[in-house]
Design a protein around this motif. Structure first.
Motif, PDB file in Angstrom:
ATOM      1  N   THR A 229       0.808  -1.213   0.000  1.00 26.18           N
ATOM      2  CA  THR A 229       0.000   0.000   0.000  1.00 26.18           C
ATOM      3  C   THR A 229       0.842   1.264   0.000  1.00 26.18           C
ATOM      4  N   VAL A 230       0.224   2.359  -0.396  1.00 22.46           N
ATOM      5  CA  VAL A 230       0.835   3.679  -0.331  1.00 22.46           C
ATOM      6  C   VAL A 230       0.702   4.168   1.104  1.00 22.46           C
ATOM      7  N   ASP A 231       1.776   4.699   1.682  1.00 21.10           N
ATOM      8  CA  ASP A 231       1.756   5.191   3.055  1.00 21.10           C
ATOM      9  C   ASP A 231       0.826   6.398   3.198  1.00 21.10           C
ATOM     10  N   GLY A 232       0.317   6.593   4.434  1.00 26.14           N
ATOM     11  CA  GLY A 232      -0.531   7.736   4.732  1.00 26.14           C
ATOM     12  C   GLY A 232      -2.015   7.438   4.650  1.00 26.14           C
ATOM     13  N   TYR A 233      -2.357   6.195   4.390  1.00 27.39           N
ATOM     14  CA  TYR A 233      -3.757   5.788   4.257  1.00 27.39           C
ATOM     15  C   TYR A 233      -3.968   4.466   4.978  1.00 27.39           C
ATOM     16  N   THR A 234      -5.206   4.212   5.381  1.00 23.37           N
ATOM     17  CA  THR A 234      -5.564   2.889   5.896  1.00 23.37           C
ATOM     18  C   THR A 234      -6.426   2.211   4.849  1.00 23.37           C
ATOM     19  N   TYR A 235      -6.315   0.896   4.780  1.00 22.24           N
ATOM     20  CA  TYR A 235      -7.016   0.118   3.764  1.00 22.24           C
ATOM     21  C   TYR A 235      -7.801  -0.985   4.444  1.00 22.24           C
ATOM     22  N   GLU A 236      -9.051  -1.124   4.050  1.00 18.21           N
ATOM     23  CA  GLU A 236      -9.902  -2.200   4.552  1.00 18.21           C
ATOM     24  C   GLU A 236     -10.629  -2.817   3.373  1.00 18.21           C
ATOM     25  N   LEU A 237     -11.012  -4.061   3.543  1.00 19.77           N
ATOM     26  CA  LEU A 237     -11.808  -4.739   2.533  1.00 19.77           C
ATOM     27  C   LEU A 237     -13.153  -5.050   3.157  1.00 19.77           C
ATOM     28  N   GLY A 238     -14.182  -4.395   2.703  1.00 21.82           N
ATOM     29  CA  GLY A 238     -15.530  -4.593   3.227  1.00 21.82           C
ATOM     30  C   GLY A 238     -16.443  -5.128   2.153  1.00 21.82           C
ATOM     31  N   LYS A 239     -16.933  -6.328   2.334  1.00 19.93           N
ATOM     32  CA  LYS A 239     -17.817  -6.985   1.368  1.00 19.93           C
ATOM     33  C   LYS A 239     -17.206  -7.018  -0.029  1.00 19.93           C
ATOM     34  N   GLY A 240     -15.872  -7.225  -0.058  1.00 19.51           N
ATOM     35  CA  GLY A 240     -15.175  -7.357  -1.332  1.00 19.51           C
ATOM     36  C   GLY A 240     -14.829  -6.039  -2.001  1.00 19.51           C
TER      37      GLY A 240
END
Length: 65
Positions: free
Chosen positions: A33-44
């Motif tokens: 991932t690119v720094d400075g962000y949060t990433y989640e996977l919700g329902k695909g």
């Protein structure tokens, strides 16, 4: 021809421009991932949120006083 082991090692790189894009969990587990962000996977679906910086903290602190 790529082998199965080579495909398992391959990495995907995502950033904020991928917000809302569909992705299977098997791939999401291996992403970079690119720094400075949060990433989640919700329902695909990839959900990207910016991490607030120092300026945001100062504004919240000023409002709270």
């Amino acid at each position: 021809m790529t082998t199965l082991a080579a495909r398992r090692r391959s990495r995907y790189r995502i950033g904020p421009e991928h917000h809302g894009r569909r992705m299977p969990l098997a791939i999401f587990d291996r992403i970079e991932t690119v720094d400075g962000y949060t990433y989640e996977l919700g329902k695909g679906v990839i959900e990207v949120s910016e991490i607030p910086g120092r300026l945001h903290q100062l504004i919240v602190q000023e409002i709270s006083e």
